[in-house]
Design an enzyme around this catalytic site. Structure first.
Site, PDB file in Angstrom:
ATOM      1  N   PRO A   1     -16.996  27.981  72.171  1.00 32.85           N
ATOM      2  CA  PRO A   1     -18.146  27.816  71.254  1.00 32.85           C
ATOM      3  C   PRO A   1     -17.832  27.801  69.766  1.00 32.85           C
ATOM      4  O   PRO A   1     -18.237  28.683  69.025  1.00 32.85           O
ATOM      5  CB  PRO A   1     -19.031  29.004  71.618  1.00 32.85           C
ATOM      6  N   CYS A   2     -17.155  26.765  69.346  1.00 31.50           N
ATOM      7  CA  CYS A   2     -16.855  26.655  67.919  1.00 31.50           C
ATOM      8  C   CYS A   2     -18.140  26.412  67.124  1.00 31.50           C
ATOM      9  O   CYS A   2     -18.170  26.609  65.917  1.00 31.50           O
ATOM     10  CB  CYS A   2     -15.850  25.550  67.666  1.00 31.50           C
TER      11      CYS A   2
END
Length: 171
Positions: free
Chosen positions: A138-139
DNA sequence: TAAGTGCGTCGTT
DNA sequence: AACGACGCACTTA
């Protein structure tokens, strides 16, 4: 420095309500996830014939996890990742991203601190941009310190959309 | 306040 | 040697 990368051996399409994603796998696991392209032609699978169960299982997990993530829910199980394409620094960053829970966001500076390099916050931004498995790694949960969106390789619209579905973005 | 400028910092190309 | 998916201090209006 880079590690030798196991070439992605299989690439499958994953149809979703948001378009067709592309997932690539090596024997180590999911190695890349790509957002739906504009002209998403059919993907030719050069691997007709026996596809190892291991790969198929991994793909099934990816498909399930992606469908969950795209509606803003935390996938109960993530597929095995092959992050060998990254440098050690990048892998450290990506690994840290996995600690950011759904519905929460960190700043680039926080990520930098988490890996013990508070001054490398700018390099962290670069590493986020190089994340080969967006959404599942989850950047998109990393924002600028002033709560601005920051950037997103696939386009800020995607970042905003993902955050909204997780309840981490107003309106 | 809001918006703009400058600079430190550091992994990557 | 140059460039960022940054952050902070410091102008200006």
């Amino acid at each position: 420095m880079k590690n030798s990368t196991n070439p992605a051996q299989y690439t499958f399409a994953i149809p979703t309500g948001d378009g067709q994603f592309l997932a690539s796998y090596s024997s180590q696991g999911l190695s890349a996830l790509r957002f739906p392209a504009e002209a998403n032609g059919s993907v030719a699978l050069s691997t007709m014939g026996g596809i190892p169960d291991q790969i198929l299982n991994c793909h099934a997990e990816t498909t399930a996890a992606l469908s969950m993530a795209l509606v803003g829910r935390a996938p109960p199980k993530l597929p095995r990742f092959d992050l060998s394409s990254g440098t050690q620094f990048q892998r450290e960053v990506w690994r840290t991203l996995l600690r950011i829970e759904r519905g929460r966001t960190w700043s680039y500076a926080q990520v930098a601190q988490a890996i013990g390099r508070p001054a490398a916050l700018r390099a962290v931004g670069r590493a986020c941009g190089a994340n080969p498995i967006p959404v599942l790694v989850p950047c998109h949960r990393v924002l600028a310190s002033n709560h601005a969106l920051g950037g997103f390789s696939a386009g800020l619209e995607w970042k905003r959309l993902l955050l909204k579905r997780e309840g981490s973005w107003p309106s």
